[in-house]
Design a protein around this motif. Sequence first.
Motif, PDB file in Angstrom:
ATOM      1  N   UNK A  38     -20.686  69.106  41.678  1.00  0.00           N
ATOM      2  CA  UNK A  38     -22.125  69.290  41.526  1.00  0.00           C
ATOM      3  C   UNK A  38     -22.886  68.685  42.701  1.00  0.00           C
ATOM      4  N   UNK A  41     -21.967  65.781  30.899  1.00  0.00           N
ATOM      5  CA  UNK A  41     -22.178  64.422  31.397  1.00  0.00           C
ATOM      6  C   UNK A  41     -22.289  64.414  32.923  1.00  0.00           C
ATOM      7  N   UNK A  42     -21.327  65.075  33.576  1.00  0.00           N
ATOM      8  CA  UNK A  42     -21.295  65.061  35.041  1.00  0.00           C
ATOM      9  C   UNK A  42     -22.566  65.680  35.617  1.00  0.00           C
ATOM     10  N   UNK A  48     -25.702  63.459  35.021  1.00  0.00           N
ATOM     11  CA  UNK A  48     -25.606  62.337  35.946  1.00  0.00           C
ATOM     12  C   UNK A  48     -26.096  62.739  37.334  1.00  0.00           C
ATOM     13  N   UNK A 102     -18.551  65.762  38.963  1.00  0.00           N
ATOM     14  CA  UNK A 102     -19.596  65.093  39.747  1.00  0.00           C
ATOM     15  C   UNK A 102     -19.499  65.479  41.223  1.00  0.00           C
ATOM     16  N   UNK A 133     -20.485  58.085  28.588  1.00  0.00           N
ATOM     17  CA  UNK A 133     -19.278  58.866  28.853  1.00  0.00           C
ATOM     18  C   UNK A 133     -18.028  58.049  28.544  1.00  0.00           C
ATOM     19  N   UNK A 134     -18.012  56.776  28.985  1.00  0.00           N
ATOM     20  CA  UNK A 134     -16.840  55.934  28.734  1.00  0.00           C
ATOM     21  C   UNK A 134     -16.608  55.800  27.228  1.00  0.00           C
ATOM     22  N   UNK A 179     -23.137  56.855  32.238  1.00  0.00           N
ATOM     23  CA  UNK A 179     -21.752  56.475  32.526  1.00  0.00           C
ATOM     24  C   UNK A 179     -21.128  55.745  31.341  1.00  0.00           C
ATOM     25  N   UNK A 180     -21.865  54.773  30.787  1.00  0.00           N
ATOM     26  CA  UNK A 180     -21.343  54.025  29.631  1.00  0.00           C
ATOM     27  C   UNK A 180     -21.149  54.961  28.446  1.00  0.00           C
ATOM     28  N   UNK A 210     -13.981  64.554  34.987  1.00  0.00           N
ATOM     29  CA  UNK A 210     -15.350  64.062  35.087  1.00  0.00           C
ATOM     30  C   UNK A 210     -15.733  63.861  36.554  1.00  0.00           C
ATOM     31  N   UNK A 268     -14.997  51.800  35.832  1.00  0.00           N
ATOM     32  CA  UNK A 268     -16.324  51.456  36.346  1.00  0.00           C
ATOM     33  C   UNK A 268     -16.350  51.415  37.875  1.00  0.00           C
ATOM     34  N   UNK A 322     -28.256  56.272  35.227  1.00  0.00           N
ATOM     35  CA  UNK A 322     -26.874  56.473  35.674  1.00  0.00           C
ATOM     36  C   UNK A 322     -25.934  55.585  34.869  1.00  0.00           C
TER      37      UNK A 322
END
Lengths: 204, 204, 204, 204
Positions: free
Chosen positions: B20, A18-19, A22, B17, A68-69, A65-66, B13, B87, A61
């Motif tokens: 990276x 995910x990271x 993103x 990020x 991942x949440x 992000x959603x 997470x 968020x 993005x």
Amino acid sequence: MSETNVNTRLEAFCDGVFAIALTLLIIDIKIPATAEIHTTEDLWGALRHIIPSIFAFLLSFIIILITWVNHHAGLKLVNKSSPSFIYANGVMLLTVVFIPFPTSLVGEYILTDHAAPAVVLYNSILAFQSVGWILMTGACLKDRLYKSETSIPTIRENNKYGYYATAIYSLFAILAFWFLLTMAIITTITWIFWLVVGINITHE
Amino acid sequence: MSETNVNTRLEAFCDGVFAIALTLLIIDIKIPATAEIHTTEDLWGALRHIIPSIFAFLLSFIIILITWVNHHAGLKLVNKSSPSFIYANGVMLLTVVFIPFPTSLVGEYILTDHAAPAVVLYNSILAFQSVGWILMTGACLKDRLYKSETSIPTIRENNKYGYYATAIYSLFAILAFWFLLTMAIITTITWIFWLVVGINITHE
Amino acid sequence: MSETNVNTRLEAFCDGVFAIALTLLIIDIKIPATAEIHTTEDLWGALRHIIPSIFAFLLSFIIILITWVNHHAGLKLVNKSSPSFIYANGVMLLTVVFIPFPTSLVGEYILTDHAAPAVVLYNSILAFQSVGWILMTGACLKDRLYKSETSIPTIRENNKYGYYATAIYSLFAILAFWFLLTMAIITTITWIFWLVVGINITHE
Amino acid sequence: MSETNVNTRLEAFCDGVFAIALTLLIIDIKIPATAEIHTTEDLWGALRHIIPSIFAFLLSFIIILITWVNHHAGLKLVNKSSPSFIYANGVMLLTVVFIPFPTSLVGEYILTDHAAPAVVLYNSILAFQSVGWILMTGACLKDRLYKSETSIPTIRENNKYGYYATAIYSLFAILAFWFLLTMAIITTITWIFWLVVGINITHE
């Protein structure tokens, strides 16, 4: 307590994917080539041209992000693992990894009159990601991976939402053949809606 | 003890990020094309041309590193989570992910006389990142996510600093329209100052 | 036990940076452009041209891997943290993040007669990385971050090695101005030597 | 319990490398250049041209995913570490990091009549990865890193499979000199077979 550690490495691996997905979104936004820029006005103009790419970047993005949440909230309900669960996660990761490609395509083509393939592909990936959710929640239920019986209704509901989402994004993808800009806008609104819902609803 | 684990995945997470974004900075520094290099002198000359890019790389490296250190110090005060906190973290990550773009732009254009958009954008992102800090600390206070009441003054102070930083970087961004080189130098000095402060102050 | 967790996030962050720097090495190896390839022989020929890049890739892979192993072994002796330790780590990460650039440069230019800047830069980065080790081990000793007093001699030894390494790679960098190929070979042999030592010595 | 943590950082590091290698696969799939696209038909046509790249992407995604699952399952049997084990892991990671290169090559050349080098290289990397497994399982057995004696037969079996796999992929690589398309298909079928086996067999 050692039981809960079963998915630690799976979570770490998914978090990594995910990271990275993103962060990779940004490398598709290329800076304007120096050769064509002679004045400050030129540079502002060139930056204005990448606004669609930045819009696509922001949308993807938010989506990642959603996702991942939701992944995070979903795995809190689970404390066991199974091969089909791991590979269902793999399907979900595949769609996350793939997102930078249609994002880049949408950013590049959305303001042309031949952007349909970009929007079709973008929504197809979202439909495919929903299939990943169906498989993940399905594996949870089938292999009884949940922490407690009380989570079953939530997982079942998520599974059902997976079917709805697959249907909706498939429909979006099909409609995008003809109404590409409308569908791009509807897709965006859908995710801003999810974002607002996500911020306000409590994931316990 | 299990309480402190609530943010483990969020931290992992975010670490991903940050790590990276930090590492991606290097891929925007392109090696000189072989076709134009015929002597050792040519290669030294070509490498001298990428010095502004390396300067921009170093500045962004320091900024992301300090941001990580602050994020790390901040999350030590927190042992609960909430959707708005997650968020708000996302907003902060968005600005971190975006940094390679203005970095690359600054590196490419800073020595030309039309670099204003690069410096404006760079400071705008820093202003936007400060908004991320306001949201994060605000969510901490609103949703009472802190470990103990004794952390409240620290978080409140951080929240206040967030407002100051937003104001300052916005001002920098606006001034960069006219005084681009001056503002680039002031931004750099600001962060070297933060680096020196960060090394000497004790984050408890 | 909670004491040992102080560096968990620092380790995770460093692991991320190491892992990404390692993996990014591959993206500088470009596949041959299809336009110039008309027969299988052409493709073999084009692949033969990237052998220097693969050699540089392998050398940097080994260096980053050994650096990670040493970082891993070093942090096992430490169970406290301090701002100067975190920023000393930052210096070390900076050199790790930078490695793909000189790697790419060496791969591209090593077989030309103007490769000196590439080899000079490569060894300069290694010298700079050794400075990172001096700072890290220095911060450990100064801020008393070690787990037990028995680790002090080991850390002091590592600190001393840091000074030796800085001197040696600086010398290599200077000599590379005149004897570039010799120095490239000596650098390679040095790291193969470290690899063999690393595999056979027991890190406790 | 502290014993099981010995490999935590090794696992995190490996997870990072796997996750990044997986995600980097996508950046080799370039979007069609806007200059050559004038109609929606053009864009669909251009997207059809990247289908081989997507096929190669999917194959490599499956391979890296299965390798991660096996690595994950393998390290569950182990709770000690040794330098040769760490460096054997390094060999395995090297092959994982390298995969994006032959993947890109296969994607670009598979439909031409000079794709042999791509398929040879792809299978060579798989053979080399199997050598990594031999070294890892060998180090486990030699240095007695397993959690309990009951794991010895499993590790020994994995070691044996490593030899088989090395032989098979080497053979595939050699045969690909003449029967490139056949071997590409056989390689694909082999991994789809492993995928199906992986989903159905229970990793304890």
